[in-house]
Design an enzyme around this catalytic site. Sequence first.
Site, PDB file in Angstrom:
ATOM      1  N   ASN A 208      43.844  43.878  40.589  1.00 52.28           N
ATOM      2  CA  ASN A 208      44.313  43.249  41.922  1.00 52.28           C
ATOM      3  C   ASN A 208      45.743  42.769  41.414  1.00 52.28           C
ATOM      4  O   ASN A 208      46.194  42.563  40.367  1.00 52.28           O
ATOM      5  CB  ASN A 208      43.262  42.149  42.404  1.00 52.28           C
ATOM      6  CG  ASN A 208      42.891  41.184  41.266  1.00 52.28           C
ATOM      7  OD1 ASN A 208      43.910  40.390  40.943  1.00 52.28           O
ATOM      8  ND2 ASN A 208      41.821  41.205  40.758  1.00 52.28           N
ATOM      9  N   ASP A 276      35.190  41.914  42.523  1.00 52.06           N
ATOM     10  CA  ASP A 276      33.826  42.116  42.931  1.00 52.06           C
ATOM     11  C   ASP A 276      33.078  42.958  42.623  1.00 52.06           C
ATOM     12  O   ASP A 276      31.758  42.891  42.495  1.00 52.06           O
ATOM     13  CB  ASP A 276      33.815  41.557  44.516  1.00 52.06           C
ATOM     14  CG  ASP A 276      34.547  40.355  44.858  1.00 52.06           C
ATOM     15  OD1 ASP A 276      34.073  39.292  44.313  1.00 52.06           O
ATOM     16  OD2 ASP A 276      35.106  40.283  46.168  1.00 52.06           O
ATOM     17  N   LYS A 286      38.815  61.137  29.813  1.00 51.02           N
ATOM     18  CA  LYS A 286      40.002  61.021  30.886  1.00 51.02           C
ATOM     19  C   LYS A 286      39.220  62.056  32.072  1.00 51.02           C
ATOM     20  O   LYS A 286      39.020  63.394  31.582  1.00 51.02           O
ATOM     21  CB  LYS A 286      41.045  61.319  30.413  1.00 51.02           C
ATOM     22  CG  LYS A 286      42.115  61.226  31.376  1.00 51.02           C
ATOM     23  CD  LYS A 286      43.723  61.843  31.184  1.00 51.02           C
ATOM     24  CE  LYS A 286      44.553  61.704  32.334  1.00 51.02           C
ATOM     25  NZ  LYS A 286      45.711  62.385  32.080  1.00 51.02           N
ATOM     26  N   PRO A 303      28.947  39.990  37.864  1.00 50.42           N
ATOM     27  CA  PRO A 303      28.420  38.917  38.068  1.00 50.42           C
ATOM     28  C   PRO A 303      29.680  37.709  38.671  1.00 50.42           C
ATOM     29  O   PRO A 303      30.479  38.016  38.452  1.00 50.42           O
ATOM     30  CB  PRO A 303      28.152  38.587  36.646  1.00 50.42           C
ATOM     31  CG  PRO A 303      29.177  39.439  35.849  1.00 50.42           C
ATOM     32  CD  PRO A 303      29.360  40.789  36.799  1.00 50.42           C
ATOM     33  N   ILE A 305      31.001  34.640  38.148  1.00 50.65           N
ATOM     34  CA  ILE A 305      30.999  33.714  37.116  1.00 50.65           C
ATOM     35  C   ILE A 305      31.109  32.457  37.368  1.00 50.65           C
ATOM     36  O   ILE A 305      30.213  31.403  36.958  1.00 50.65           O
ATOM     37  CB  ILE A 305      32.320  34.095  36.118  1.00 50.65           C
ATOM     38  CG1 ILE A 305      32.572  35.746  35.878  1.00 50.65           C
ATOM     39  CG2 ILE A 305      32.320  33.259  35.004  1.00 50.65           C
ATOM     40  CD1 ILE A 305      33.987  35.958  35.396  1.00 50.65           C
ATOM     41  N   PHE A 323      38.014  28.439  43.464  1.00 46.72           N
ATOM     42  CA  PHE A 323      39.241  28.796  44.429  1.00 46.72           C
ATOM     43  C   PHE A 323      38.753  29.723  45.412  1.00 46.72           C
ATOM     44  O   PHE A 323      37.796  30.489  45.301  1.00 46.72           O
ATOM     45  CB  PHE A 323      40.408  29.591  43.632  1.00 46.72           C
ATOM     46  CG  PHE A 323      41.071  28.563  42.856  1.00 46.72           C
ATOM     47  CD1 PHE A 323      40.745  27.888  41.826  1.00 46.72           C
ATOM     48  CD2 PHE A 323      42.295  28.248  43.542  1.00 46.72           C
ATOM     49  CE1 PHE A 323      41.424  26.981  41.053  1.00 46.72           C
ATOM     50  CE2 PHE A 323      43.230  27.094  42.436  1.00 46.72           C
ATOM     51  CZ  PHE A 323      42.766  26.607  41.427  1.00 46.72           C
ATOM     52  N   LYS A 337      31.657  28.548  51.331  1.00 45.46           N
ATOM     53  CA  LYS A 337      32.004  29.174  49.625  1.00 45.46           C
ATOM     54  C   LYS A 337      31.366  27.977  48.968  1.00 45.46           C
ATOM     55  O   LYS A 337      30.655  28.243  47.867  1.00 45.46           O
ATOM     56  CB  LYS A 337      33.200  29.613  49.419  1.00 45.46           C
ATOM     57  CG  LYS A 337      33.399  30.145  48.254  1.00 45.46           C
ATOM     58  CD  LYS A 337      34.666  31.182  48.192  1.00 45.46           C
ATOM     59  CE  LYS A 337      34.765  32.320  49.144  1.00 45.46           C
ATOM     60  NZ  LYS A 337      35.965  33.091  48.975  1.00 45.46           N
ATOM     61  N   LYS A 341      28.273  28.896  46.292  1.00 40.32           N
ATOM     62  CA  LYS A 341      28.568  28.939  44.850  1.00 40.32           C
ATOM     63  C   LYS A 341      28.077  27.755  44.264  1.00 40.32           C
ATOM     64  O   LYS A 341      27.751  28.100  43.163  1.00 40.32           O
ATOM     65  CB  LYS A 341      29.985  29.142  44.487  1.00 40.32           C
ATOM     66  CG  LYS A 341      30.560  30.438  45.573  1.00 40.32           C
ATOM     67  CD  LYS A 341      31.132  31.362  44.414  1.00 40.32           C
ATOM     68  CE  LYS A 341      32.022  32.428  45.267  1.00 40.32           C
ATOM     69  NZ  LYS A 341      32.464  33.684  44.385  1.00 40.32           N
TER      70      LYS A 341
HETATM   71  O1  C5P Z   1      33.947  34.982  46.451  1.00 34.92           O
HETATM   72  P1  C5P Z   1      35.277  34.690  46.050  1.00 34.92           P
HETATM   73  O2  C5P Z   1      35.939  35.743  45.134  1.00 34.92           O
HETATM   74  O3  C5P Z   1      36.047  34.517  47.255  1.00 34.92           O
HETATM   75  O4  C5P Z   1      35.396  33.584  45.291  1.00 34.92           O
HETATM   76  C1  C5P Z   1      36.744  33.040  44.372  1.00 34.92           C
HETATM   77  C2  C5P Z   1      36.046  32.098  43.395  1.00 34.92           C
HETATM   78  O5  C5P Z   1      35.091  32.597  42.774  1.00 34.92           O
HETATM   79  C3  C5P Z   1      37.113  31.919  42.546  1.00 34.92           C
HETATM   80  O6  C5P Z   1      37.020  30.641  41.897  1.00 34.92           O
HETATM   81  C4  C5P Z   1      37.001  32.861  41.537  1.00 34.92           C
HETATM   82  O7  C5P Z   1      37.450  32.579  40.079  1.00 34.92           O
HETATM   83  C5  C5P Z   1      35.352  32.941  41.410  1.00 34.92           C
HETATM   84  N1  C5P Z   1      34.847  34.228  40.969  1.00 34.92           N
HETATM   85  C6  C5P Z   1      34.152  34.505  40.055  1.00 34.92           C
HETATM   86  N2  C5P Z   1      33.397  35.684  39.605  1.00 34.92           N
HETATM   87  C7  C5P Z   1      33.605  36.698  40.563  1.00 34.92           C
HETATM   88  C8  C5P Z   1      34.133  36.490  41.680  1.00 34.92           C
HETATM   89  C9  C5P Z   1      34.856  35.419  42.017  1.00 34.92           C
HETATM   90  O8  C5P Z   1      34.253  33.402  39.127  1.00 34.92           O
HETATM   91  N3  C5P Z   1      32.728  37.789  40.223  1.00 34.92           N
END
Ligand code: C5P
Length: 398
Positions: A208, A276, A286, A303, A305, A323, A337, A341
Site C-alpha cells: 500500500n 488486511d 516465480k 491478524p 495486530i 489509527f 473502531k 478493536k
Molecule cells: O481496521 P483498520 O485497518 O482501519 O484499522 C487501522 C488501525 O489498526 C491502525 O492503527 C493499524 O495500525 C491497525 N491494524 C493492525 N493490524 C491489522 C490492521 C490494522 O494493527 N491487520
Amino acid sequence: MLASKRILLIIGGGIAAFKSLELIRRLRDQGAAVTPVLTRAAEEFVTPLSASALAAQKVYRDLFDLTDEAEMGHIELSRAADLVVVAPATADLMAKMAGGHANDLASTLLMATDKRVLIAPAMNVRMWEHPATQRNIATLKGDGILFAGPNEGSMACGEFGPGRMAEPEEIVTAVEAALMEGPLKGRHVLVTSGPTHEPIDPVRYIANRSSGAQGTAIARAVSALGARVTFVTGPADIPPPDGVQVVRVQKAAEMLEAVQGALPADAAIFAAAVADWRVANPATSKMKKDGSGAPALEFAENPDILATIAGMADGRPRLVVGFAAETDDVVANAQAKRARKGCDWIVANDVSPETGIMGGSENAVTLITADGAEDWPRMSKDQVAARLAQRIAEALAE
Ligand code: C5P
C-alpha cells in the site's frame, strides 16, 4: 549540567584517545562522575594512570582481573552507569559492537549494559567510508546506538574527510542530550509504522502507499521525551529515527511476531498500514505466463495486530493507540473502531483525496478517547507527533 550522572567511558585505541582525557575533564566540570575503561590498544595511546588521575577513579582494563570481579563484576560495572560513552570508537570496536563480540572488557561491557550507549567514532576517512564500516553503522543505528560525530577535517594521518572524532565539548553536548530527563524517561514505547508487503511469489507482493512518515515522527517524538522506543517498521520510504531500536519486517504476520517479542511496553502506538489480506497460497517459485490464463489468487485474513494487543488479558500495555484513516463519517467510524478493536485511543484522519493528507507532510486529526472526540487543527505530521507524545506522557503519568 550533569550533576550526579555516572558515565562509563570506554576509551578505544586510536590517536584521538588523547582527546578523551580532555573529555573526562569536561564531563567532570559538568558534575558527572566518570569511570574510565581502557582497551588494550588504548593503552598504546594514553596511560591508565593519566585517565585515572583525571577521573579521580580506578581505571578498568582487563576482563579477567579477579580482584575487580570480587569488587564489582563486569555486569554490575556496565549497569552502574547512567550512560555508556565510547570515545574514540574505532572501526574495530564498532565492528565488535555490531557483531556482538564479547572477548575483552570493553566489548563485554557493551554487550551486558542495559543503558543507552553513545559512541564518538574516529578513524581514517577510507576506513569510515569502507562498506564494512558503513554496514556496521547501519546495524548500530538500528540497535539504538547514539552517535556524536564524526566530523570532517584534516586527520593525523594526513588525509581529509569524515572520520575526525567530535570535539570534547560536542561529545559533552551529546551526553547531555542523551541524559535529558523527559517525562517519558524509564518508559518503553512501541511504535509500528509503514506498509506491509504480502508476497504473491518470491518477486511480487501486495503493498500500500503508506510512507511511514507519521509513524516515524511519532517514534522520534516519544524518544525525544526520553522513552526507550522499539520501532517495528514495514518497508517504508523514509529512514527510521536515530536512537531507537529498529525491528524491520515485511509481512503482517512478522509484524505481529515482532510486536509480541518487544513486549512488555508501557504504551503501544499502531501507526502501520497493515494489509488486511495476504495471499493464502504464495508460490514458492516465480509464477510464469504459461498460456493457461491469469493465476487465481486466494486471500486469507491477516491478524489484526492492534486488536490482538488491545485484547491481551495479561501484559497489555497500559495505553494502546490505533489509527483510523477514513473518507466518510470520520468521527462516527473511528468511535466504532475504537470499541471494536478494544484500544484506548484512536487517532482519526480524513484521507479523502481533496484533503491532500495521504502522502503529504500535513495532517488534520481527531483524537478519540473514552471522553469523546477532540479535533486538532491542521498541522505538520511532526507537530501531530509532538502533541500526541505529550498526551501519551500525561496519560502514563496518571
Ligand atoms: O481496521 P483498520 O485497518 O482501519 O484499522 C487501522 C488501525 O489498526 C491502525 O492503527 C493499524 O495500525 C491497525 N491494524 C493492525 N493490524 C491489522 C490492521 C490494522 O494493527 N491487520
